[in-house]
Design an enzyme around this catalytic site. Structure first.
Site, PDB file in Angstrom:
ATOM      1  N   ASP A   1       0.783  -1.283  -0.042  1.00 50.88           N
ATOM      2  CA  ASP A   1      -0.055  -0.164   0.022  1.00 50.88           C
ATOM      3  C   ASP A   1       0.739   1.294   0.046  1.00 50.88           C
ATOM      4  O   ASP A   1       0.809   2.137  -0.871  1.00 50.88           O
ATOM      5  CB  ASP A   1      -1.159   0.144   1.111  1.00 50.88           C
ATOM      6  CG  ASP A   1      -0.589  -0.041   2.335  1.00 50.88           C
ATOM      7  OD1 ASP A   1       0.855  -0.522   2.667  1.00 50.88           O
ATOM      8  OD2 ASP A   1      -1.426  -0.210   3.498  1.00 50.88           O
TER       9      ASP A   1
ATOM     10  N   ALA B   1      -3.009  -9.021  16.930  1.00 49.55           N
ATOM     11  CA  ALA B   1      -3.222 -10.199  16.104  1.00 49.55           C
ATOM     12  C   ALA B   1      -2.893  -9.875  14.694  1.00 49.55           C
ATOM     13  O   ALA B   1      -3.122 -10.600  13.644  1.00 49.55           O
ATOM     14  CB  ALA B   1      -4.191 -10.844  16.154  1.00 49.55           C
ATOM     15  N   GLY B   2      -2.793  -8.421  14.331  1.00 45.25           N
ATOM     16  CA  GLY B   2      -2.610  -8.171  12.760  1.00 45.25           C
ATOM     17  C   GLY B   2      -4.074  -8.075  12.203  1.00 45.25           C
ATOM     18  O   GLY B   2      -4.090  -8.047  10.987  1.00 45.25           O
ATOM     19  N   LEU B   3      -4.914  -7.738  12.888  1.00 45.89           N
ATOM     20  CA  LEU B   3      -6.270  -7.477  12.330  1.00 45.89           C
ATOM     21  C   LEU B   3      -6.626  -6.129  12.299  1.00 45.89           C
ATOM     22  O   LEU B   3      -7.977  -5.883  12.161  1.00 45.89           O
ATOM     23  CB  LEU B   3      -7.398  -8.372  13.065  1.00 45.89           C
ATOM     24  CG  LEU B   3      -7.063  -9.639  13.091  1.00 45.89           C
ATOM     25  CD1 LEU B   3      -7.977 -10.867  13.779  1.00 45.89           C
ATOM     26  CD2 LEU B   3      -7.220 -10.440  11.726  1.00 45.89           C
ATOM     27  N   SER B   4      -5.894  -5.299  12.771  1.00 44.88           N
ATOM     28  CA  SER B   4      -6.275  -3.645  12.576  1.00 44.88           C
ATOM     29  C   SER B   4      -7.295  -3.184  13.516  1.00 44.88           C
ATOM     30  O   SER B   4      -8.083  -2.568  13.211  1.00 44.88           O
ATOM     31  CB  SER B   4      -6.730  -3.450  11.101  1.00 44.88           C
ATOM     32  OG  SER B   4      -5.456  -3.682  10.353  1.00 44.88           O
ATOM     33  N   SER B   5      -7.139  -3.600  14.824  1.00 42.98           N
ATOM     34  CA  SER B   5      -8.047  -2.907  15.860  1.00 42.98           C
ATOM     35  C   SER B   5      -7.958  -1.547  15.782  1.00 42.98           C
ATOM     36  O   SER B   5      -8.681  -0.869  16.101  1.00 42.98           O
ATOM     37  CB  SER B   5      -7.626  -3.685  17.250  1.00 42.98           C
ATOM     38  OG  SER B   5      -6.225  -3.365  17.561  1.00 42.98           O
ATOM     39  N   SER B   6      -6.729  -0.950  15.565  1.00 36.47           N
ATOM     40  CA  SER B   6      -6.363   0.467  15.929  1.00 36.47           C
ATOM     41  C   SER B   6      -7.192   1.183  14.529  1.00 36.47           C
ATOM     42  O   SER B   6      -7.793   2.115  14.716  1.00 36.47           O
ATOM     43  CB  SER B   6      -5.171   1.125  15.899  1.00 36.47           C
ATOM     44  OG  SER B   6      -4.274   0.390  14.573  1.00 36.47           O
TER      45      SER B   6
ATOM     46  N   TYR C   1       8.521  -1.673  11.111  1.00 33.80           N
ATOM     47  CA  TYR C   1       7.882  -1.259   9.868  1.00 33.80           C
ATOM     48  C   TYR C   1       8.354  -0.127   9.237  1.00 33.80           C
ATOM     49  O   TYR C   1       8.422  -0.166   7.855  1.00 33.80           O
ATOM     50  CB  TYR C   1       6.418  -0.937  10.421  1.00 33.80           C
ATOM     51  CG  TYR C   1       5.419  -0.888   9.369  1.00 33.80           C
ATOM     52  CD1 TYR C   1       4.612  -1.716   8.788  1.00 33.80           C
ATOM     53  CD2 TYR C   1       5.049   0.648   8.924  1.00 33.80           C
ATOM     54  CE1 TYR C   1       3.651  -1.604   8.047  1.00 33.80           C
ATOM     55  CE2 TYR C   1       4.019   0.796   8.021  1.00 33.80           C
ATOM     56  CZ  TYR C   1       3.489  -0.128   7.445  1.00 33.80           C
ATOM     57  OH  TYR C   1       2.512   0.058   6.641  1.00 33.80           O
TER      58      TYR C   1
ATOM     59  N   ASP D   1      -5.677  -0.511   5.853  1.00 31.64           N
ATOM     60  CA  ASP D   1      -6.639  -0.869   6.971  1.00 31.64           C
ATOM     61  C   ASP D   1      -7.550  -0.154   7.013  1.00 31.64           C
ATOM     62  O   ASP D   1      -8.779  -0.491   7.295  1.00 31.64           O
ATOM     63  CB  ASP D   1      -5.512  -0.866   8.342  1.00 31.64           C
ATOM     64  CG  ASP D   1      -4.461  -1.795   7.937  1.00 31.64           C
ATOM     65  OD1 ASP D   1      -4.334  -2.502   7.046  1.00 31.64           O
ATOM     66  OD2 ASP D   1      -3.421  -1.778   9.048  1.00 31.64           O
TER      67      ASP D   1
HETATM   68  C1  GLA Z   1      -0.130  -2.898   8.227  1.00 33.42           C
HETATM   69  C2  GLA Z   1      -0.303  -1.097   8.056  1.00 33.42           C
HETATM   70  C3  GLA Z   1      -0.875  -1.422   6.611  1.00 33.42           C
HETATM   71  C4  GLA Z   1      -0.108  -2.332   5.505  1.00 33.42           C
HETATM   72  C5  GLA Z   1       0.088  -3.519   6.248  1.00 33.42           C
HETATM   73  C6  GLA Z   1       1.163  -4.510   5.218  1.00 33.42           C
HETATM   74  O1  GLA Z   1      -1.321  -3.280   8.668  1.00 33.42           O
HETATM   75  O2  GLA Z   1      -1.078  -0.518   8.781  1.00 33.42           O
HETATM   76  O3  GLA Z   1      -0.930   0.099   5.964  1.00 33.42           O
HETATM   77  O4  GLA Z   1       0.944  -1.497   5.121  1.00 33.42           O
HETATM   78  O5  GLA Z   1       0.744  -3.503   7.486  1.00 33.42           O
HETATM   79  O6  GLA Z   1       0.563  -4.731   4.404  1.00 33.42           O
END
Ligand code: GLA
Length: 380
Positions: free
Chosen positions: A34, A119-124, A218, A168
């Site tokens: 992204d 967990a990488g599910l974008s709670s934020s 990151y 996200d």
């Molecule tokens: C996180 C970031 C996203 C994206 C992913 C990796 O979730 O918030 O913008 O870069 O990592 O694909």
């Protein structure tokens, strides 16, 4: 969750407000593309954040987090930034809305979530999108949904120290039940793809390795990509983002950039193409190709982009050994989940093997999430 929120709101603030919600996300393929202007392919899921909100006639926000069992008050000026991380997300959304000439005044709010944290599910992103969407409606600002996603993204950049891309927040706001969304992060063109892989299930396995300390790594990955793009741009001025570069153009600058940056860029250029290949395969109903691409992504994220970890590599290897159709680390990496595309008949044996073998090796059990692709931000 709704009832708990309403009870607490009533106790703290009296008269009820309006309820809003937004979602966490999965991403079938297209990771770390992204912020490189490439494609992503996410969808919103059936867990997220819910908030009750009511304007309070002051210039102060009074917020209660049910999950942290904590109350915070803050003003709306730049110097009013709260200490608590969870409150910074709400504060950031207020500030970024104001910066875009939106109106925001004091409000009372109680919120809770059921997105597993770290967990990488974008709670934020779910939290940011809930408030970005709600404040826009409540104060009648008329900001479009793309800008709302940018408000969430800028909150991460300016108030939380993560130079994230747009995926996200976009997924959380634009999510639609039953569909994944292919987004071109350069042009912001997007297309919904109904996703109902008959005979297969999508399951997440959470390694329970928390990825929250990953922001500096990151940001470092992002810097590597920008460095590679800048080197390529010298020969090919049309390259605005790394995703614009052809693989051979990267080879031309191999000796001009650190090896590490080369590997990062190699992964990204491959990944952008994989999203397109997966979309084509989906339209043909060719899930074997979809799965194969997922394995390729895992390889790239592990060996070239180096955002996997021992636990995730183990889960991926086990999936391969058991003939699971597709498996890979999902999201930013450094922990969190693998996303797996599993044939119906293999589902139970796979879960059992994962539970037994992972627990034996790492001393703790992974978690299993059967997510449903759902709607994004909305008023309830
Ligand atoms: C996180 C970031 C996203 C994206 C992913 C990796 O979730 O918030 O913008 O870069 O990592 O694909």
């Amino acid at each position: 969750m709704k009832q708990r929120i309403q009870e607490k709101f009533n106790t703290l603030f009296g008269e009820p407000g309006d309820l809003y919600a937004s979602a966490g996300r999965i991403n079938l393929i297209g990771e770390h593309t992204d912020y490189n202007g490439g494609y992503v392919f996410p969808g919103a899921i059936d867990c997220g954040i819910m908030a009750e909100i009511k304007v309070n006639g002051t210039q102060k926000v009074r917020a209660f987090s049910l999950d942290y069992d904590e109350y915070v008050e803050f003003g709306l000026q730049e110097e009013d930034k709260p200490e608590q991380q969870w409150a910074r997300y709400i504060f950031g959304v207020c500030r970024e809305t104001i910066k875009r000439c939106g109106k925001v005044e004091g409000f009372d709010t109680v919120f809770a979530g059921d997105v597993p944290l770290g967990a990488g599910l974008s709670s934020s992103a779910a939290l940011e999108s809930t408030y970005a969407f709600a404040l826009n409606e409540i104060f009648g600002n008329g900001i479009d949904k793309f800008q709302l996603a940018k408000i969430g993204q800028s909150t991460e950049h300016n108030y939380c120290g993560v130079k994230c891309g747009i995926m996200d927040q976009f997924a959380s706001l634009f999510g639609k039940a039953g569909s994944l969304i292919r987004l071109n992060c350069k042009t912001m063109e997007y297309k919904y793809f109904p996703f109902n892989p008959e005979g297969y299930r999508l399951v997440l396995i959470d390694s329970c390795v928390k990825h929250e300390l990953a922001s500096s790594a990151y940001n470092k990955r992002r810097a590597s990509c920008e460095n590679a793009a800048a080197a390529i741009r010298k020969n090919h001025p049309e390259v605005e983002f790394l995703s614009d570069a052809k693989r051979v153009w990267l080879d031309e600058v191999r000796d001009d950039i650190p090896e590490e940056d080369f590997l990062r860029a190699e992964y990204v250029i491959g990944e952008v193409q994989r999203v397109l290949d997966v979309c084509d395969a989906l339209e043909r109903g060719d899930y074997e190709t979809v799965g194969e691409m997922m394995y390729q992504t895992h390889f790239g994220m592990s060996k070239l982009y180096e955002v996997s970890c021992e636990e995730l590599d183990f889960l991926n290897k086990l999936a391969r050994k058991m003939d699971v159709t597709g498996s890979r680390v999902m999201g930013g990496g450094f922990g969190g989940c693998t996303i797996n595309l599993v044939k119906d008949e293999l589902y139970m044996p796979f879960i059992e093997a994962v539970m037994d073998q992972f627990t034996e090796k790492f001393g703790h059990a992974p978690k299993v999430y059967n997510v449903v692709i759902s709607d994004g931000a909305r008023k309830l």
